[in-house]
Design a protein around this motif. Structure first.
Motif, PDB file in Angstrom:
ATOM      1  N   UNK A 324      -1.334   7.184  -3.588  1.00 25.88           N
ATOM      2  CA  UNK A 324      -1.804   6.604  -2.309  1.00 25.88           C
ATOM      3  C   UNK A 324      -1.379   5.209  -2.357  1.00 25.88           C
ATOM      4  N   UNK A 325      -1.181   4.614  -3.659  1.00 28.85           N
ATOM      5  CA  UNK A 325      -0.491   3.246  -3.868  1.00 28.85           C
ATOM      6  C   UNK A 325       0.842   3.212  -3.231  1.00 28.85           C
ATOM      7  N   UNK A 326       1.518   4.397  -3.399  1.00 27.13           N
ATOM      8  CA  UNK A 326       2.827   4.523  -2.644  1.00 27.13           C
ATOM      9  C   UNK A 326       2.855   4.932  -1.207  1.00 27.13           C
ATOM     10  N   UNK A 327       1.700   4.863  -0.539  1.00 32.12           N
ATOM     11  CA  UNK A 327       1.739   4.925   0.801  1.00 32.12           C
ATOM     12  C   UNK A 327       1.538   6.708   1.320  1.00 32.12           C
ATOM     13  N   UNK A 328       1.424   7.495   0.194  1.00 31.15           N
ATOM     14  CA  UNK A 328       1.178   8.811   0.624  1.00 31.15           C
ATOM     15  C   UNK A 328      -0.778   9.134   0.725  1.00 31.15           C
ATOM     16  N   UNK A 329      -1.113   9.414   1.843  1.00 29.00           N
ATOM     17  CA  UNK A 329      -2.719   9.597   1.861  1.00 29.00           C
ATOM     18  C   UNK A 329      -2.969  10.941   1.511  1.00 29.00           C
ATOM     19  N   UNK A 330      -3.822  11.076   0.178  1.00 28.62           N
ATOM     20  CA  UNK A 330      -4.131  12.246  -0.276  1.00 28.62           C
ATOM     21  C   UNK A 330      -5.273  12.056  -1.022  1.00 28.62           C
ATOM     22  N   UNK A 331      -6.082  13.320  -0.966  1.00 27.45           N
ATOM     23  CA  UNK A 331      -7.494  12.920  -1.825  1.00 27.45           C
ATOM     24  C   UNK A 331      -7.809  14.085  -2.770  1.00 27.45           C
ATOM     25  N   UNK A 472     -13.016  -1.711 -12.059  1.00 27.13           N
ATOM     26  CA  UNK A 472     -11.728  -2.334 -12.431  1.00 27.13           C
ATOM     27  C   UNK A 472     -10.822  -2.776 -11.465  1.00 27.13           C
ATOM     28  N   UNK A 473     -10.920  -1.850 -10.329  1.00 22.62           N
ATOM     29  CA  UNK A 473     -10.120  -2.301  -9.389  1.00 22.62           C
ATOM     30  C   UNK A 473     -10.801  -2.354  -7.871  1.00 22.62           C
ATOM     31  N   UNK A 474     -10.709  -3.633  -7.096  1.00 21.67           N
ATOM     32  CA  UNK A 474     -11.051  -3.394  -5.804  1.00 21.67           C
ATOM     33  C   UNK A 474     -10.394  -2.404  -4.932  1.00 21.67           C
ATOM     34  N   UNK A 475      -9.131  -2.197  -5.207  1.00 16.56           N
ATOM     35  CA  UNK A 475      -8.249  -1.693  -4.436  1.00 16.56           C
ATOM     36  C   UNK A 475      -8.442  -0.085  -4.629  1.00 16.56           C
ATOM     37  N   UNK A 480     -11.485   5.010  -2.758  1.00 15.72           N
ATOM     38  CA  UNK A 480     -12.689   5.711  -2.909  1.00 15.72           C
ATOM     39  C   UNK A 480     -13.752   5.717  -1.739  1.00 15.72           C
ATOM     40  N   UNK A 481     -13.860   4.459  -1.144  1.00 17.86           N
ATOM     41  CA  UNK A 481     -14.741   4.396   0.079  1.00 17.86           C
ATOM     42  C   UNK A 481     -14.262   5.160   1.136  1.00 17.86           C
ATOM     43  N   UNK A 482     -12.975   5.425   1.243  1.00 22.00           N
ATOM     44  CA  UNK A 482     -12.480   6.014   2.245  1.00 22.00           C
ATOM     45  C   UNK A 482     -12.524   7.376   2.349  1.00 22.00           C
ATOM     46  N   UNK A 483     -12.555   7.807   0.696  1.00 18.02           N
ATOM     47  CA  UNK A 483     -12.524   9.148   0.426  1.00 18.02           C
ATOM     48  C   UNK A 483     -14.117   9.871   0.868  1.00 18.02           C
ATOM     49  N   UNK A 484     -15.039   8.714   0.517  1.00 18.97           N
ATOM     50  CA  UNK A 484     -16.456   8.941   0.685  1.00 18.97           C
ATOM     51  C   UNK A 484     -16.727   9.177   2.010  1.00 18.97           C
ATOM     52  N   UNK A 485     -16.045   8.576   2.842  1.00 17.78           N
ATOM     53  CA  UNK A 485     -16.418   8.627   4.280  1.00 17.78           C
ATOM     54  C   UNK A 485     -15.582   9.380   5.226  1.00 17.78           C
TER      55      UNK A 485
END
Length: 485
Positions: A324-331, A472-475, A480-485
């Motif tokens: 995800x940091x590298x731009x690949x959206x995956x959960x 530890x990481x706001x990012x 994770x907020x995106x995953x939860x929603x």
């Protein structure tokens, strides 16, 4: 000596002071503690702040004070709506219970042309028609399904390989749609299939009736074919071809895949994830083996312990965060389910993470022979000879007899995490579940000793890891907020 402190120690709603709401807490690494309230809201506090809070010594201008008040860990004279808001959050979390059973699993055949050593079902050979569900049994099953008060009904066809009895699937879908004209439910169908025998006619029927496909994909070809042997040694090739064919007819969003972690999978976590990314899936459920069926008979379940699986899982989770940091959206889908419980007011309804236990309440299984089990795992346990969670028979019992049976109500009551030993005072109880079937299979008890529970060990580590990553990481928290929603 008094066993309890006086009531006045817990009630201090006067000016300049506060009243503590009910909460639990558990230690994290260092001097940090996680607190959870009845609605599953959580906060991480330093030990010194927690100590001051409990002693009613936390000043109202402290940086943590407003956060504790806004999440209903404490009430003061300015918290006029605090208790009502907390009650509303709890009601929202438990609202699913009033809808009762929404997932109805129909095992339409035990026949299968695969011979997977980790299979959790006591499968039968392909030519054993005695192990197919009959039309009469299907009719009785549908009558019970539509007795459920749930506004949404999902009928999932399982096996064996359910497509080997596709004529019955076709009958059930058409019949259920006819019944739903008067029932008016949100009706959905899923076929859980290895796709080895899928054809154009089956897919066209699925398209016409908006049927979802759920298949198995354990990873790259070498791993998948080793895990899921079949005549021709081409399970992977057929699965990938079936996925592409099903997507072309139904749409990519209507085809999902599920993997199972074997001993051979443990060293290939990133390759497995890469395979799912390569095939265009939006996520992966990194799930362990379960202690049922052939997985026990072939000793597959004992081929690795929970610590080794956790290494595999946590490395996979970190890799997915990197993607995800590298731009690949995956959960990672199990983490997404847990995060929904942690970060939203909603209950996702995943059976393993429900308390009261999701057996019967969230899902129920109608076996090919008419026997009814409280969950898919309960059916698998029955195939091993333990029918503890058999709750009735479609030909012999009424809806009321089935869902008020002791075989269902006793394990739900006894395993309720809110009162179970070591669960009732655990900070992670709002995120976890009561799993009486798993503990019956592994410890011959509905509750189980939690210090020896792989279910407990696995979830505790995952809960702590997810919270630590967000702290530890706001990012990562935003992801994770995106995953939860």
């Amino acid at each position: 000596m008094n066993k309890f402190a006086p009531l006045s120690d817990f009630q201090r709603p006067t000016d300049g002071q506060y009243q503590l709401a009910f909460f639990r807490f558990s230690a994290l690494e260092g001097d940090r503690y996680v607190l959870t309230n009845q609605a599953g809201e959580y906060l991480v506090l330093p030990r010194a702040v927690l100590s001051a809070l409990i002693r009613h010594e936390l000043p109202s201008d402290h940086p943590y004070y407003s956060r504790l008040r806004s999440r209903q860990f404490l009430f003061d004279t300015s918290s006029k709506l605090g208790k009502a808001l907390l009650a509303n959050k709890v009601r929202t979390k438990t609202k699913r219970l009033e809808n009762f059973t929404s997932l109805h699993i129909m095992v339409v055949s035990l026949r299968c042309e695969h011979s997977c050593p980790y299979c959790q079902v006591s499968r039968q050979s392909e030519d054993r028609n005695a192990f197919d569900m009959s039309t009469e049994t299907a009719e009785k099953t549908l009558s019970l399904i539509f007795r459920s008060p749930s506004p949404a009904i999902k009928i999932e066809f399982q096996g064996g390989e359910p497509l080997l009895n596709f004529d019955l699937i076709r009958y059930v879908v058409v019949r259920a749609e006819q019944m739903n004209l008067s029932a008016g439910r949100n009706l959905q169908f899923v076929i859980t299939t290895n796709l080895a025998v899928v054809n154009d006619d089956i897919l066209e029927f699925c398209r016409l009736h908006s049927i979802l496909i759920s298949t198995s994909l354990d990873g790259p070809a070498s791993l998948h074919n080793a895990n899921r042997p079949r005549p021709g040694k081409n399970s992977y090739e057929l699965a990938v071809a079936g996925i592409e064919k099903a997507r072309a007819v139904l749409g990519a969003e209507r085809v999902s895949a599920l993997m199972t972690t074997t001993k051979a999978s443990l060293s290939m976590g990133r390759e497995i994830i890469d395979e799912y990314v390569r095939l265009g899936f939006p996520g992966i459920f990194l799930r362990p083996l379960s202690p049922y069926g052939f997985a026990i008979k072939t000793k597959s379940y004992t081929s690795y312990d929970v610590e080794r699986w956790l290494e595999f899982y946590l490395d996979g989770l970190n890799y997915i965060i990197e993607l995800n940091d590298n731009g690949i959206r995956f959960r990672e889908l199990y983490a997404s389910t847990v995060l929904t419980k942690m970060l939203t007011p909603f209950e996702p309804g995943y059976v393993d993470l429900m308390s009261p236990a999701g057996i019967g309440i969230s899902a129920v299984v109608y076996n090919y022979d008419g026997e009814i089990y409280a969950s898919d795992e309960a059916r698998m346990l029955a195939e091993m000879g333990d029918k503890t969670f058999r709750i009735g028979n479609v030909h012999k019992n009424t809806y009321e007899e089935i869902f008020s049976s002791d075989a269902l109500l006793d394990p739900i009551e006894q395993s309720f995490a809110g009162s179970a030993p070591m669960c009732s005072d655990c900070a992670f109880e709002p995120f976890c579940g009561a799993e009486p079937v798993f503990h019956t299979a592994t410890q011959h008890d509905f509750v189980g000793l939690k210090t020896r529970s792989a279910f407990c060990t696995r979830n505790m580590r995952i809960f702590k890891t997810l919270i630590s990553l967000m702290e530890e990481s706001p990012k990562v928290r935003e992801l994770f907020m995106q995953w939860a929603n």
